[in-house]
Design an enzyme around this catalytic site. Structure first.
Site, PDB file in Angstrom:
ATOM      1  CE  LYS A 261      13.874   7.110   0.968  1.00 27.10           C
ATOM      2  NZ  LYS A 261      13.462   5.806   1.487  1.00 27.10           N
TER       3      LYS A 261
ATOM      4  CE  LYS B  34      14.443   6.298  -2.922  1.00 25.03           C
ATOM      5  NZ  LYS B  34      14.069   5.312  -1.955  1.00 25.03           N
TER       6      LYS B  34
HETATM    7  C1  PBG Z   1      11.528   3.238   1.724  1.00 22.03           C
HETATM    8  C2  PBG Z   1      11.736   3.480   0.276  1.00 22.03           C
HETATM    9  C3  PBG Z   1      11.009   4.336  -0.559  1.00 22.03           C
HETATM   10  C4  PBG Z   1      11.556   4.216  -1.837  1.00 22.03           C
HETATM   11  C5  PBG Z   1      12.595   3.306  -1.749  1.00 22.03           C
HETATM   12  N1  PBG Z   1      12.709   2.876  -0.438  1.00 22.03           N
HETATM   13  C6  PBG Z   1       9.792   5.126  -0.300  1.00 22.03           C
HETATM   14  C7  PBG Z   1       9.827   6.235   0.662  1.00 22.03           C
HETATM   15  O1  PBG Z   1      10.859   6.576   1.252  1.00 22.03           O
HETATM   16  O2  PBG Z   1       8.753   6.806   0.854  1.00 22.03           O
HETATM   17  C8  PBG Z   1      11.086   4.942  -3.052  1.00 22.03           C
HETATM   18  C9  PBG Z   1      11.559   4.388  -4.355  1.00 22.03           C
HETATM   19  C10 PBG Z   1      10.813   4.890  -5.524  1.00 22.03           C
HETATM   20  O3  PBG Z   1      10.006   5.836  -5.428  1.00 22.03           O
HETATM   21  O4  PBG Z   1      11.041   4.338  -6.615  1.00 22.03           O
HETATM   22  N2  PBG Z   1      11.606   1.875   2.031  1.00 22.03           N
END
Ligand code: PBG
Length: 324
Positions: free
Chosen positions: A196, A248
């Site tokens: 991520k 992601k």
């Molecule tokens: C954190 C989380 C995020 C997203 C999913 N889970 C935001 C981040 O890490 O700042 C982003 C998903 C998206 O942008 O569609 N709980």
């Protein structure tokens, strides 16, 4: 003219021929719909994600039923609480919005759809970080793991069957697995957001969850420059007991996705994030891009790169299009 020995165009001559030789097929069963749920009776639109709602409990129940009818396999639920605090107590409260919504959706669709929940503190903390902070205001990895374990048990209790570990703390998969097993919840599966990245493409999501974050998450999410590190994270998560690993965002990280898919012994998913959604919707709204074709192409590319399933805000529409 001399003979042309290879004529690949033969297989492109009609729609039927192209369909017959297609090497990547989308199916509703490989789609997961991320959903947001707020407190109160009224659902609300999200301005930076046209077509996506912050659901009320009732509209979320309906959305879950529709997803089941459309043949979508999974829902990923994000809770948006009204009150937040330093340790995110709303995340472990059985009456917190996420846990309440999970129970409601499970009651509605049972196991016809795999109900997953976001296991992260950022929606519940008043500082917006994915963990709890130490005395200097830094995210405290190991203290956060204690909260994640508590969250895991609360989500399992609410009926979530696949926990989405999106916080990027070291050791989170092993720690949560151990806590679940000790509580006798060996049945609950773990989806690790392994690779991520600290991405600008999460921008619209911050509106969707009413994020309180100041600053950024670069001290825990991955540097966009690093592919090898993504592979390391995925390998560690598998070792720690992840049932599924994820990359992601999706489209900007197809190289990482491809490499993880080639080496992972467990299913590999990809998350087409809010910014990917917003960019394409904005271009389409301006008439600058053919909406449906561009959505299909982007998701097809994610699957072609190696994703076994895709989290996408277009899941409902895609399910319809792939049935044609
Ligand atoms: C954190 C989380 C995020 C997203 C999913 N889970 C935001 C981040 O890490 O700042 C982003 C998903 C998206 O942008 O569609 N709980």
């Amino acid at each position: 003219m001399s003979a042309i020995p290879f004529r690949p165009r033969r297989l492109r001559q009609s729609a039927a021929m192209r369909a017959l030789v297609s090497q990547t097929r989308l199916h509703a069963a490989q789609l997961v719909l991320p959903v947001f749920v707020i407190e109160g009776e009224e659902s609300r639109p999200i301005s930076s994600m046209p077509g996506v709602l912050q659901h009320s409990l009732d509209s979320l129940r309906r959305a879950a039923t529709q997803a089941a009818e459309a043949g979508i396999s999974g829902l990923m639920i994000f809770g948006v609480p009204e009150h937040r605090d330093a340790t995110g107590t709303g995340a472990t409260d059985p009456n917190g919005i996420l846990n309440r919504a999970t129970a409601a959706v499970v009651q509605e669709v049972g196991d016809a759809v795999v109900i997953s929940t976001d296991l992260c503190l950022d929606e519940f903390t008043d500082h917006g970080h994915c963990g709890v902070l130490d005395g200097e205001g830094r995210v405290d990895n190991d203290a956060t793991l204690v909260r994640y374990a508590e969250m895991a048990l609360a989500q399992a209790e609410a009926g979530s069957v696949l926990l989405g570990l999106s916080g990027m703390m070291d050791g989170q998969v092993a720690h949560v697995r151990e806590a679940l097993d000790e509580a006798g919840r060996t049945d609950v599966a773990l989806l690790a957001y392994s690779a991520k990245y600290a991405s600008a493409f999460y921008g619209p999501f911050r509106e969707a969850v009413d994020s309180q974050l100041q600053g950024d998450r670069r001290a825990y999410q991955l540097d966009p420059a690093n592919a090898r590190e993504g592979l390391l994270e995925a390998a560690l998560d598998v070792e720690e007991g992840a049932d599924i690993v994820m990359v992601k965002p999706a489209l900007p990280y197809l190289d990482v996705l491809r490499q993880v898919a080639e080496s992972s012994p467990v299913p590999v998913w990809a998350y087409q994030v809010s910014g990917e959604y917003a960019m394409l919707e904005a271009a389409a709204a301006n008439g600058w891009i053919a909406r449906e074709a561009a959505i299909m192409e982007s998701v097809t590319s994610i699957v072609r790169a190696g994703a076994d399933a895709v989290l996408t805000y277009w899941a409902m529409e895609l399910a319809e299009w792939t049935r044609r």
